[in-house]
Motif scaffolding. Sequence first.
Motif, mmCIF file in Angstrom:
data_model
loop_
_atom_site.group_PDB
_atom_site.id
_atom_site.type_symbol
_atom_site.label_atom_id
_atom_site.label_comp_id
_atom_site.label_asym_id
_atom_site.label_seq_id
_atom_site.Cartn_x
_atom_site.Cartn_y
_atom_site.Cartn_z
ATOM 1 N N LEU A 205 -24.178 -33.724 30.061
ATOM 2 C CA LEU A 205 -25.547 -33.824 30.531
ATOM 3 C C LEU A 205 -25.718 -33.249 31.936
ATOM 4 O O LEU A 205 -26.802 -32.782 32.297
ATOM 5 C CB LEU A 205 -26.000 -35.284 30.505
ATOM 6 N N ALA A 206 -24.653 -33.319 32.729
ATOM 7 C CA ALA A 206 -24.715 -32.799 34.090
ATOM 8 C C ALA A 206 -24.441 -31.298 34.157
ATOM 9 O O ALA A 206 -24.670 -30.670 35.195
ATOM 10 C CB ALA A 206 -23.730 -33.551 34.982
ATOM 11 N N ASP A 207 -23.953 -30.721 33.064
ATOM 12 C CA ASP A 207 -23.661 -29.293 33.036
ATOM 13 C C ASP A 207 -24.944 -28.520 32.790
ATOM 14 O O ASP A 207 -25.682 -28.804 31.839
ATOM 15 C CB ASP A 207 -22.653 -28.997 31.922
ATOM 16 N N PRO A 208 -25.272 -27.534 33.635
ATOM 17 C CA PRO A 208 -26.570 -26.854 33.480
ATOM 18 C C PRO A 208 -26.752 -26.164 32.137
ATOM 19 O O PRO A 208 -27.856 -26.161 31.586
ATOM 20 C CB PRO A 208 -26.584 -25.853 34.642
ATOM 21 N N HIS A 209 -25.688 -25.593 31.583
ATOM 22 C CA HIS A 209 -25.811 -24.887 30.309
ATOM 23 C C HIS A 209 -25.816 -25.850 29.128
ATOM 24 O O HIS A 209 -26.706 -25.801 28.271
ATOM 25 C CB HIS A 209 -24.676 -23.870 30.163
ATOM 26 N N ILE A 210 -24.828 -26.734 29.067
ATOM 27 C CA ILE A 210 -24.716 -27.631 27.914
ATOM 28 C C ILE A 210 -25.791 -28.714 27.978
ATOM 29 O O ILE A 210 -26.332 -29.122 26.949
ATOM 30 C CB ILE A 210 -23.305 -28.244 27.839
ATOM 31 N N GLY A 211 -26.128 -29.157 29.182
ATOM 32 C CA GLY A 211 -27.235 -30.099 29.308
ATOM 33 C C GLY A 211 -28.529 -29.497 28.787
ATOM 34 O O GLY A 211 -29.325 -30.175 28.120
ATOM 35 N N ALA A 212 -28.758 -28.216 29.097
ATOM 36 C CA ALA A 212 -29.954 -27.539 28.595
ATOM 37 C C ALA A 212 -29.924 -27.422 27.080
ATOM 38 O O ALA A 212 -30.944 -27.617 26.401
ATOM 39 C CB ALA A 212 -30.073 -26.158 29.232
ATOM 40 N N ALA A 213 -28.758 -27.112 26.525
ATOM 41 C CA ALA A 213 -28.641 -27.006 25.065
ATOM 42 C C ALA A 213 -28.915 -28.348 24.391
ATOM 43 O O ALA A 213 -29.601 -28.411 23.357
ATOM 44 C CB ALA A 213 -27.249 -26.500 24.693
#
Length: 327
Positions: A205-213
Amino acid sequence: MDGRIDVVSDVLETMRFTTQLFGRFELGAPWALRVPKKETSSFYVLARGSLRLRVEGVEAPVLLSAGDVVLVPHGAAHVLDDGSRRTLAARDMLSPEQLRGPWLSPLRLGGEGPVSTLVVGCFRFSPGVHSPLFNAFPPAIHLPAHEPGAAPWLAATVQLIAAESASPGPGSAIVVGRLADVLLVQAFRMRVATAGPEGAGLRALADPHIGAALGLMHGRLAEPWTVERLAAAVGLSRSGFAARFHALVGEPPLQYLAGWRMAKAAQWLRETDDSLPQIAERAGYVSAVAFNKAFKRWHGLGPGGYRRARSVGRGGQEGAALPAPGP
């Protein structure tokens, strides 16, 4: 707008947690409480004094001081005590039944030594609903009040719980229950912000790419997502996205998506009168037959049977229909 939504809110709303309070207890040393493994998530708010928590399978105990909160999110067996001894005396053990007193009657239990004031309760979630994000919680979550950098909301929430439980009045159980809900949401936030390498799911959730996905998958559930489309939407290559998603969430993207579609479908079956074809379409299935097969594979019975088995009235009656758990 790209349709992304707040994933934490969606997870907790889908899991439909309800809060049950057991009360406020004045525990005089020596005292100890052994709680067996159970289906609910326990929480403890320490308004005064100190205590020790030992969770089954976890080597190091958790030491709490006044103002601290601790959650046992997965229902692991655990022992709480005043921390004065290595070996617990049988005569000092409180039974879970003793912590089921009337909410409006704070109870004094234990011995004649120093007193710890404890507010006890649990969270109950909809049966059969799981999320890799919630499953990533550790066996115990300690929210210390006095460490440097502690969030100011914690002290304020604990003070409100302590004050309301000390002088309960009409609606106090609801007030404290809502404050306890806040603790759970804030614990989720805290774990997202601090999750280390072992926190697969929450780190995502804190990762910009995977959180966005994840936001896209939750917000546009019926979209015919592929790994390629998700990767392009968040600006990564297909292989890089797939590897990163698996590493951070703990499972491949389309497996996560299928599981969450089934969790949402189960929620809609429990809580709405939508037809099976409508639910199938909302969950991203163009064929009701394919939806029926997928649902049975995930939940062990078809959607119609699931709806009949989980059929309850509106207005929170599901929680009321469940037997009262131990603390």
